[in-house]
Structure formats: structure tokens, C-alpha cells
Write an enzyme that holds these catalytic residues in place. Sequence first.
Site, PDB file in Angstrom:
ATOM      1  N   ASP A 142      -6.777 -20.026  28.417  1.00 18.05           N
ATOM      2  CA  ASP A 142      -8.236 -20.015  28.408  1.00 18.05           C
ATOM      3  C   ASP A 142      -8.809 -19.209  29.570  1.00 18.05           C
ATOM      4  O   ASP A 142     -10.021 -19.045  29.659  1.00 18.05           O
ATOM      5  CB  ASP A 142      -8.783 -21.450  28.443  1.00 18.05           C
ATOM      6  CG  ASP A 142      -9.289 -21.897  27.081  1.00 18.05           C
ATOM      7  OD1 ASP A 142      -9.037 -21.182  26.094  1.00 18.05           O
ATOM      8  OD2 ASP A 142      -9.932 -22.951  27.010  1.00 18.05           O
ATOM      9  N   ASP A 440      -8.206 -36.188  25.306  1.00 20.53           N
ATOM     10  CA  ASP A 440      -7.005 -36.945  24.967  1.00 20.53           C
ATOM     11  C   ASP A 440      -7.351 -38.393  24.637  1.00 20.53           C
ATOM     12  O   ASP A 440      -6.982 -38.919  23.580  1.00 20.53           O
ATOM     13  CB  ASP A 440      -5.975 -36.866  26.093  1.00 20.53           C
ATOM     14  CG  ASP A 440      -6.563 -37.142  27.476  1.00 20.53           C
ATOM     15  OD1 ASP A 440      -7.768 -37.434  27.585  1.00 20.53           O
ATOM     16  OD2 ASP A 440      -5.795 -37.072  28.452  1.00 20.53           O
TER      17      ASP A 440
END
Length: 729
Positions: A142, A440
Amino acid sequence: MKMKMKCLHTLKEDPLIPFNRFHAFVYFFAVLAVVYHRFSLVMNDTSSGVPFSMFASLLVAELVFALQWFTGQGSKWRPVTRREFPERLWEVVEEKQLPKLDVFVCTADPYKEPPVNVVCTALSAMAFDYPTDRLSVYVSDDGCSELTMFAFMEAAKFARHWLPFCKDNNILVRSPEAYFNTSDHHDHSHQKIKIMYQDMKERIDSCMKRGFVSEDMIISQKESELFMEWKRFTRRDHPSIIEILLESDKDKDVSGVPLPNLIYLSREKSSKIAHNFKAGALNSLLRVSGMITNAPVILTLDCDMYSNDPSTPLRAMCYLLDPSMAFDLAYVQFPQRFPGINGKDIYAAEIKHLFQINAQGLAGLCGPNYVGTGCFFNRRCFFGSPSSSSLQNDAICDAKNEGISYSILQKALHSLSCRYEHGTKWGSSIGFQYESIVEDFNTGYRLQCRGWRSVLCEPERPAFFGDAPMSLNDVLGQTKRWCVGLYEVGFSRYCPLTFGAKNASFLVGLCYAYYSFWGLWSISITIYALLPQLALINHIPLFPKISDPWFYLYAYLFITTYAQELIEFVIGGSTFWKWWNEQRIWMIRGVTCSIFGSIEFTLKSIGISTPGFTVTNKVMEDDEQSERYNKGLYEFGVASPLFFPLAVVTIVNLSCFTLGVAEVLRKKVSFDEMFVQLFISGFVVLNSWPIYEAMFFRKDQGRMPTIVTVFGVCMTSMFVLLSFFLFGG
């Protein structure tokens, strides 16, 4: 066949379950009694002579503590442990029948997440004891960094030698950096591969020091053209990029064995379009891998979390290939382990409650929460509920066994575009979940609310090793980010106390609520860190005397709470000192990152911009910092905003404890009457020794900055004077 499959793993309940349930029953009534006692004091404050605001504040603190305790009981209801037998796997499945495995590795900043470390993580996964023609490693960058890209080009070359070396020598630690740091072998093959690794590392480090890939490092026309194009990109604005660095159908290692696929990608970025942080990167990986390899099993790894056991995928398959579990098993979670933490774990980096104690409790319900790394997913879970007859419309079609064609790459590049997800269900009912920066936690929670289950796999040999933050500022900054993300789940339409309790179960809802409202303990900790102390120097008793029967109720709650946690730590294989530092850090977080996280979430909720997502630093700044950490010294060094409230709390407690003891010795106040307040302030002083040491005694670069100490002294003086003015001390 069914009998054999059952033998692939076993389950064992915690023998302390009856004790935990009995203790919870007694503790519950003790909590009710304390709340009743405090409430009655609030109602009768005029007769006691204690200001209403003080008793009311303590009532609020105790109610929040009670909420934290109550939600924490879900994970204590039925803790279980499992054991798997990968050596028996071959009795029920042939090697060629093993499902394909796609490994996802995400990185975002080459300076906070050094490319050499990311490369070692990927190489350790490529070297799994798993058929290489069924294994693919995808790296999402990224940061769109040419440094990371160059590092993986070098890794692709080194992999041709490293993978056969590991398997021929039956090496267990297959991260080259970790292996060469611990290995003392001096045979020819060892030395040869070590020289190759050092050469690769030097080339990568050389580029890192320059900040770009220099021409003398490029050895082919293709690489030259690639990096010339790269010069036009920026981290915030660049097109989609996919580079096939290794292709199993074409590339072989030096022994002639096919290599795993190694694929680098960086999704399109635009500074004008939200990119949803790591969850967005993972969903990009889901789409691209679905078009290229479409493995039914996916492993997610943090870029610093390398494999410590090459048989780990086989352990996961003991559950994923069990017909009795396959219908609704979403993922197999391995706990995080950190070998680099010091002996007493001064920052509580093991995070033992999250990764072991509470995880085992959830494992006895519907399964552990997803912790972002070391997790093997059933790809199907991202596209519907267990009972879905087919994948949702936006799901990816099966990849064909025809190699990686140009047309497939063009489709994959399109799926990485900024606007690809617009108007789709990606991030809501498909893929990794958005709406929270703790993707998550949110993803695992939402999967379990849809009917999926999970398994906690804790082999005796840790499956994965990673790096923990080595400075207090990094530790608290990471926790602040978690606090904000957890609030985003807790105060959403998917609140665990309502949505979770309804769609998963009441106990599961409690478990996830414990984390979602985790930051609220800052209210209780802050009140208890300041109010009793200021009342002490103003001769205002807030708690029962030692001679009062109510005193023993407070003492029971304090002692049993700490004793239960200590027992859990020791039984879990930890030590007294690690437990002590865990409760110390718990208090530090309560008056620092939890406060800042709560403020940031509140501002964000009302539309006021706040600092964005920050990547946790994985770099040890210098050898001196490493030496201080290994000696157990806290690392401050910078005048972080997080340290200012910590300085105030520690100096207030030291000042009030000293004045309080002096008042007792001078018989200005009764020891019997002020014992609890003296104990609280003394307990905080005892826990704050590393902070006093950093403020007043240390001269090294990791000491507390002078401006923070001065601020703490000034604010303490103001609080003390204000308390005298308000309460007539």
C-alpha cells in the site's frame, strides 16, 4: 473414514471451569453489594459531610468497572484447548488432494516496515512443507514503494536457492534473517547460502539508504523500464500495479522443483478517494487471487510475522479438511508470539489475555476472534453465510488452470481500481469488513454473527513469530488506534450487546462487548488515579474504615480479581513478573491511550477530523535503545502527548501519598479511616517506579523529556491547590 477424521484433533475443557463459574456467582453479588453501598452513600451525602460529586464520581467509576467485569465473564464460561495431529493427515488425504493455499502479506511503509523483514516473512511462507504447485504468495504494497518492489525482485532470485536449502536440511525456522541470527552451522552449503542472503540484504539496504533504486542495482532491461515508470508514482496517487515475480508453471528452483507463485501488487490510489486501510488491501488481494489462483484456503500474515514451523498449514488442514467441521468453519487462528520481548515483558507485549486466555474462552463458544495475522481462512466464508447455496453476485469466479494470461491480468488490474467497489457489497457483506480500523476484530465478529465458527490452534511449537513495539510511545499509539476501532464496532448498529447477542449468542456478545467498550475503563482508572488521592490530602474519607465490615467486601473484590488473573497467567505458562507488568501497563493505558482514543472517537463521531491511520513502527531505532529495552528500562525519549497525563497522574499520586503518610504520622488523620486511600495512592506509586526513574534519575536518551516532567509538576500543583479551594483542605 469418519473415525480417522475424528482423530485428527481433540478438544479438552479447562479444569478451572467449575471454579470460575462459582467465583463469578459470588463475585456478582459482591459487585451488587458494593454498588448498593456506594449508591446509598450518594443518597446520604449530606449526613456524611463528603461532597456529592466525589461519591457520584466513584459510583460512575465502579459501575464502569462492573460493566467491564460482567462482559469479561463470557470468555471465562467455557475455556477449551485443542490438539491436532498433522502426522495422521496422510491417512485420510493424499498430498495431491490438499487444497490450494493463497498467502496474503500486507505492507504499507518501507521505513516503518523494512522491506528485508517483509521479504523474510514471504520467504518463510514460500518454504512451507506444502506442495509448491499448490502454494501462492501475494504481497500487497500500500506504500507503492519501488524499494519494496526491488526487495521482492531480489527475493524471487534468492528463493531459488533458499527453498531447496531449507527442505534438504530440514530447517524449521525458514525466515532467513531469523535463521542466520540463531544458527551456528559452518558447513559449506550453509556458508554459501548465508553469503547469498547477505549479498541480497546489502543490495536492499543500499537502496534503502539512498531512498531509491539506483541504476547499478538493475540488471535487466525489463527492470530498468519498470523503475523508470515508477518514478512518476507517489504513495497517494498511482495506478494499479501487478508484477508476477515467480510463476509455478514456469519457474523452478536450483533442484528443478517448481517454485510457488510470488505476486506483487499495489492497488490504485487517489488522494481524493477513501481506501479503507488494511481491510481495503485485503479485499484487493481477495479479488486478484480469486482471478489468478482462487485457492479455497487463505492465510493472512502481517509483514513482520514469519513462520516458525513449516508444518503449520498441515495443522490448519486437520480442521479445515474435517467433514464434521467444514460446513461452518470460517478460519483457524494461530496466536501471535513475540520472541524478541525482554524477560519481564515490560510493555505486556505478549497481550496474553487477547491471544491466549480470552481466546481459549471464545474457543469454547463459537471460536476465537480474528487477530489480523496467522489465520487460515476458508475463502467461502467471505462471500456468504454457511448455508448460502451459492456465492453472492460480486464473488470471484473460479480461476482456470491455464496459467496467468494477459486477459486475467487485465481483469485483475481493473479489480484494483479505486472505484471498483463503488455500488458493490465489498466491505459490508462481502470480504473483510470496513466501518472500523480494526478490520480483523470486526471481520471475525461479523463472520460469527453470520453463523460461521472458528478454531484456536495452539501448537507446542509457536507457528509464527513477530515483532512487538520496543518503545512506550509505539505501544500506546498502537493501543490508541485499537481503542478507536473497537469503539467503532461497539457504537455501531452491530453493537455486540444487541446485534451480537441476537445473532451469535449472549455469551459471544459479552466476549465481543468486552473488547468493543474496552476504552471505557479510562473513566474508572482516571477517577481512581486522582480523586481518592486529592480527597486524602483534604482529609475526606471515601471508603470504609478497616474496622467497618464493608471494608472486607472491597478487599475481597481487589484480592480475588488480582489473584484470579495471576493464576490464569501462571497456568498459561507465564511468570509473576510478566503478570505484574501486564497490570502495570493496564493502568498506564487507562490514563493515556484509552483517554486519547475515547476523545478521538468522540470527535470523529461528531464530524471533527482526527489523525488518520498510522502504521506501527517495526524498526529498532538504535543499539542503545535495544540495550535499554533488554535491561527492562522504559523508552520515552520523545515529548509525546500520551506522556503528559501519565506524568500528571504519577506526580499527583507521589505527592498525595507522601503528604498522606505525613498526616497519618502527625495524627492529623486516622490511619483506620484513610487506609484504602493510602493503599490506592501507594499502589499507584509502586507501579509508577519506571516512570519516576525516567523522570528524575536517568540520563540516557530514553529518559522522560524535561518538558513532560515540568508539565506534570505544574498540573499537580494546580490540582492540589484547586482541591484545597474546593474541599477546604
